[in-house]
Design an enzyme around this catalytic site. Structure first.
Site, PDB file in Angstrom:
ATOM      1  N   LEU A 165       0.890  -1.172   0.000  1.00 24.83           N
ATOM      2  CA  LEU A 165       0.000   0.000   0.000  1.00 24.83           C
ATOM      3  C   LEU A 165       0.919   1.210   0.000  1.00 24.83           C
ATOM      4  O   LEU A 165       1.980   1.194   0.649  1.00 24.83           O
ATOM      5  CB  LEU A 165      -0.873   0.010   1.263  1.00 24.83           C
ATOM      6  CG  LEU A 165      -1.982  -1.046   1.360  1.00 24.83           C
ATOM      7  CD1 LEU A 165      -2.715  -0.941   2.684  1.00 24.83           C
ATOM      8  CD2 LEU A 165      -2.969  -0.931   0.204  1.00 24.83           C
ATOM      9  N   ASP A 166       0.526   2.273  -0.694  1.00 26.23           N
ATOM     10  CA  ASP A 166       1.327   3.502  -0.674  1.00 26.23           C
ATOM     11  C   ASP A 166       1.431   4.002   0.761  1.00 26.23           C
ATOM     12  O   ASP A 166       0.558   3.721   1.583  1.00 26.23           O
ATOM     13  CB  ASP A 166       0.640   4.608  -1.493  1.00 26.23           C
ATOM     14  CG  ASP A 166       0.389   4.193  -2.925  1.00 26.23           C
ATOM     15  OD1 ASP A 166       1.148   3.357  -3.444  1.00 26.23           O
ATOM     16  OD2 ASP A 166      -0.589   4.712  -3.504  1.00 26.23           O
ATOM     17  N   ALA A 167       2.444   4.801   1.019  1.00 28.15           N
ATOM     18  CA  ALA A 167       2.642   5.308   2.387  1.00 28.15           C
ATOM     19  C   ALA A 167       1.398   6.042   2.893  1.00 28.15           C
ATOM     20  O   ALA A 167       1.011   5.911   4.050  1.00 28.15           O
ATOM     21  CB  ALA A 167       3.851   6.231   2.431  1.00 28.15           C
TER      22      ALA A 167
END
Ligand code: URA
Length: 253
Positions: free
Chosen positions: A115-117
């Site tokens: 997942l993106d930050a």
């Protein structure tokens, strides 16, 4: 902190007599005799032939009508990833990482995908490489559902584009399920289900139709829902949850 996260199954098929031996029922030789005597059933059907394979956690094995199962070999965890954490186990830049949120379980587990930050929500972690591959590989098309807050309010026509698939720089996206959930001032909430996992895919899809993502949260992977797990909290998956994910990967292929 120690957490009991070992009560979940392995995904690999194995011979029934080996399964019975690992379950502590009998030695392999003696297990063969139990099978030949018609005392063993798999998913409710008595098996007397040798060579039948079963998948721990997926198949139900009974001896004299009583279920038996070996202890699990693998660890499967669900994390509600908070914003600001990088999906990695080490970060040379010293940013907060998802590993910081894991209990000390004496095993090295890896995130299943990324997942993106700034994305929050359901992230799986496991030491079962085959399981991870099964969930991540595009061939298996396991669905992932996101709740996105996007700028403005996309028209049904724009949402239809996402439903049919849009052409991104790395190629066309597969059809998606898209539902406008709630209108807010200047933004709205859209639920989107995709069956692939390219880099920043959901963000790129919404940007493509002119409604950039403001917040992104993963609610579900296949049959598995995040539910009410608190942000930053971790829990082991139940054996049935692992089995359901494996089954979904098999079905959604
Ligand atoms: N799609 C994105 O754009 N970001 C994520 O973190 C997951 C899916």
């Amino acid at each position: 902190m120690k957490t009991d996260v070992h009560a979940t199954p392995s995904t690999h098929p194995e011979r029934l007599q080996k399964y019975l031996a690992r379950a502590g029922v009998a030695s392999r030789r003696a297990a063969e005799e139990l099978i030949a005597a018609g005392r063993v059933s798999v998913n409710g059907v008595v098996v007397t032939a040798m060579g039948v394979k079963v998948t721990p956690g997926l198949d139900r094995v009974e001896v004299d009508g009583r279920e038996v199962a070996p202890p699990s070999d693998h660890v499967y965890l669900m994390l509600n990833k908070p914003a600001g954490y990088v999906t990695t186990l080490k970060d040379p830049l010293g940013r907060p990482i998802v590993a910081d949120l894991l209990p000390d379980i004496g095993r090295r587990v890896y995130p299943v995908g990324r997942l993106d930050a700034d994305t929050t929500g359901l992230l799986l972690l496991t030491d079962d490489g085959e399981f991870s591959q099964m969930l991540m590989h595009p061939r298996f098309h396991v669905s992932k559902t996101y709740r996105a807050r996007v700028e403005g309010t996309p028209s049904e026509q724009a949402l239809d584009k996402l439903r049919r698939g849009v052409v991104l720089t790395d190629g066309p996206t597969r059809p998606a399920e898209v539902e406008l959930v709630e209108r807010q001032a200047g933004s709205c909430i859209v639920r989107i289900t995709i069956r692939e996992g390219r880099k920043r895919q959901v963000r790129r899809m919404f940007k493509h139709i002119g409604h950039p993502v403001i917040e992104l949260h993963r609610e579900r992977i296949g049959p598995l829902e995040l539910g009410d797990l608190a942000p930053g909290a971790v829990r082991p998956l139940a054996a049935e949850e692992v089995a359901a994910l494996i089954e979904a990967a098999g079905k959604e292929r």
